[in-house]
Design an enzyme around this catalytic site. Structure first.
Site, short mmCIF file in Angstrom:
data_model
loop_
_atom_site.label_atom_id
_atom_site.label_comp_id
_atom_site.label_asym_id
_atom_site.label_seq_id
_atom_site.Cartn_x
_atom_site.Cartn_y
_atom_site.Cartn_z
N LYS A 114 52.12 16.12 16.98
CA LYS A 114 51.95 15.75 15.56
C LYS A 114 50.51 15.32 15.27
O LYS A 114 49.87 15.83 14.34
CB LYS A 114 52.93 14.62 15.24
CG LYS A 114 52.69 13.89 13.95
CD LYS A 114 53.09 14.72 12.75
CE LYS A 114 52.55 14.09 11.49
NZ LYS A 114 53.46 14.02 10.43
N CYS B 289 48.83 11.80 5.30
CA CYS B 289 48.83 12.15 6.73
C CYS B 289 47.45 12.33 7.34
O CYS B 289 47.11 11.65 8.31
CB CYS B 289 49.64 13.42 6.96
SG CYS B 289 51.40 13.12 6.96
C1 UDX Z 1 49.85 17.50 5.70
C2 UDX Z 1 50.26 18.59 6.71
O1 UDX Z 1 50.05 19.89 6.12
C3 UDX Z 1 51.69 18.40 7.16
O2 UDX Z 1 51.99 19.35 8.18
C4 UDX Z 1 51.88 16.99 7.68
O3 UDX Z 1 53.22 16.78 8.02
C5 UDX Z 1 51.45 15.97 6.65
O4 UDX Z 1 50.10 16.22 6.25
P1 UDX Z 1 50.09 17.08 3.10
O5 UDX Z 1 49.29 15.83 3.33
O6 UDX Z 1 51.31 17.01 2.25
O7 UDX Z 1 50.57 17.68 4.50
O8 UDX Z 1 49.14 18.16 2.41
P2 UDX Z 1 48.30 19.46 2.78
O9 UDX Z 1 48.74 20.54 1.87
O10 UDX Z 1 48.30 19.76 4.21
O11 UDX Z 1 46.83 19.01 2.31
C6 UDX Z 1 46.18 17.87 2.86
C7 UDX Z 1 44.84 17.66 2.21
O12 UDX Z 1 43.91 18.66 2.62
C8 UDX Z 1 44.85 17.73 0.68
O13 UDX Z 1 44.00 16.71 0.17
C9 UDX Z 1 44.28 19.10 0.37
O14 UDX Z 1 43.64 19.15 -0.89
C10 UDX Z 1 43.29 19.25 1.49
N1 UDX Z 1 43.00 20.67 1.83
C11 UDX Z 1 43.99 21.46 2.35
C12 UDX Z 1 41.72 21.18 1.65
O15 UDX Z 1 40.80 20.48 1.20
N2 UDX Z 1 41.47 22.48 2.01
C13 UDX Z 1 42.44 23.29 2.53
O16 UDX Z 1 42.12 24.44 2.84
C14 UDX Z 1 43.74 22.77 2.70
#
Ligand code: UDX
Length: 435
Positions: A205, A261
């Protein structure tokens, strides 16, 4: 008649993870009781309201209400349960370690539950927690109760589909019977089950989240290089993403990652390394670059506007990403605070997020539509990639703004179209354009 593999599951914690896990297990046919310590949360759930925003969750809870109940009472939750799932939050302590006090209070509540077949921890915990929980269960006379680590990988906004169609289900258990029992709970789920020891499952994780955070940060670093050299990050990432060894995901340049996360888990992994006397330099760099990312955007805006004092700036989007109302570690909070510190007036718009009454938000004004929010603004800053922002009548926005400047922090809009409407259009890792 219930299918033989259908079990009775007690879920501790009615937050994002506990509710999604509980509703999805009920959907798979299990009988689920979800327990939380917040009376208002349980009251809402008992009258059919869902206290968090997560697409599809309300329908799932309603559809499975015969098999899904909610309670404040730990004893009632566990009374008939075969398996107890710990889904409470583990916020960081001042030392950067995870605060496990909520996990421990659930474990304490389970000490009389000698009828349980297994205790499962889904909360994100430091590697080695399983051994400590195992020892606590043994000391309470529960050495016959199995223990498993079953980390979650669901992303907010698509948690229900991520749970039911996962890339993988990871189960860490130190005995095969417990591993098999927990695997059987996932029957009907469309994805591979990977079984390993508990410490490895705990590490998966933290390492997976740290690697995803690293990929985003690497992209943001290349975006900065693109700005310095005249290359375009969107062309670069599209071409890189076609390499099947790298893939196109998590290569969207922007204002940095936020949420519940990535920031927390990357700091927790670094703290774990530091506690062991090891400096995890790569992860430290990832965290620092991510902290810098929103500040860099403000600095660029400041240069473009020749100072921010007395200027009006509109933040379009506040949630840490689109599709959620979640404000945890949202870049918008740092951005709003920085703008206020520079003496700017901040106007905001977000379709879902309720940023609350505390600072910095009490010093900002909220507006119902993007165009209303941009009225009289010297610049608009796209903070969250809400699809609604691509549909904004930008010609109207142009007419009501004091100065036609848009900083697109998520590279959501088309530079040529924005320039064509008369905007100066700045974005991340692309040239600034104007007519
Ligand atoms: C994440 C993980 O994807 C998931 O597997 C874990 O269980 C919890 O954390 P989450 O926090 O819901 O999930 O969102 P996610 O869609 O992964 O985006 C996280 C952050 O990264 C957001 O702030 C998003 O804007 C940013 N991000 C994501 C980017 O800046 N660029 C990207 O290409 C992808």
């Amino acid at each position: 008649m219930a299918h033989p593999s259908h079990r009775r599951i007690a879920i501790f914690g009615a937050g994002y993870i506990g509710l999604v896990t509980g509703a999805c297990f009920a959907e798979l046919g299990h009988n689920v009781v979800v327990r939380d310590i917040q009376p208002e949360r349980i009251r809402l759930l008992n009258v059919g309201d869902v206290p968090i925003y997560e697409p599809g969750l309300g329908d799932l809870i309603a559809r499975n209400k015969e098999r899904l109940t909610f309670t404040l009472d730990a004893e009632e939750a566990v009374r008939d349960a075969d398996v107890a799932y710990v889904c409470v939050d583990t916020p960081p302590t001042p030392s950067g370690d995870a605060n496990l006090s909520r996990v421990w209070s659930v474990i304490d509540a389970l000490k009389a539950a000698s009828h349980l077949a297994a205790v499962v921890v889904k909360s994100t915990v430091p590697v080695g927690t399983a051994g400590r929980v195992r020892a606590a269960l043994d000391a309470a006379g529960l050495s016959h109760v199995g223990y498993a680590s079953n980390p979650e990988f669901t992303a907010e906004g698509k948690a229900v589909s991520d749970f039911l169609h996962p890339d993988r289900v990871v189960i860490g258990a130190d005995d095969p019977a417990t591993a098999e029992l927990i695997a059987s709970l996932h029957e009907g789920i469309d994805g591979p089950v990977v079984i390993m020891d508990t410490a490895s499952a705990e590490m998966v994780k933290l390492a997976a989240n740290a690697l995803l955070a690293t990929k985003i940060t690497f992209t943001n670093e290349i975006a900065t290089m693109c700005e310095a050299t005249g290359a375009d990050i969107e062309h670069v990432t599209r071409a890189i993403g076609l390499d099947h060894r790298l893939g196109p995901h998590f290569m969207q340049a922007g204002l940095g990652y936020g949420g519940s996360c990535f920031p927390k888990d990357s700091r927790a992994l670094r703290a774990m390394a530091s506690n062991a006397g090891y400096a995890f330099q790569l992860l430290t760099a990832v965290i620092e670059v991510n902290d810098l990312q929103p500040r860099r955007a403000i600095q660029r805006l400041k240069t473009e506007l020749d100072g921010l004092g007395g200027k009006t700036i509109t933040l379009l989007g506040l949630a840490f990403k689109a599709g959620t109302d979640d404000m945890r570690e949202a870049p918008s909070t740092v951005i709003a605070s920085r703008l206020l510190a520079e003496g700017a007036t901040v106007r905001t718009w977000d379709p879902l997020a309720q940023p609350g009454d505390g600072e910095p938000w009490s010093s900002t004004t909220r507006h119902f539509t993007p165009v209303e929010a941009m009225t009289g603004a010297d610049a608009a800053l796209v903070v969250t990639e809400w699809p609604q922002l691509a549909e904004v009548p930008w010609d109207q926005a142009r007419a009501v703004m004091r100065r036609p400047l848009v900083f697109d922090g998520r590279n959501l809009l088309d530079p040529a179209a924005m320039a064509g409407l008369g905007f100066t259009y700045m974005s991340v890792g692309r040239r600034t354009v104007s007519r």
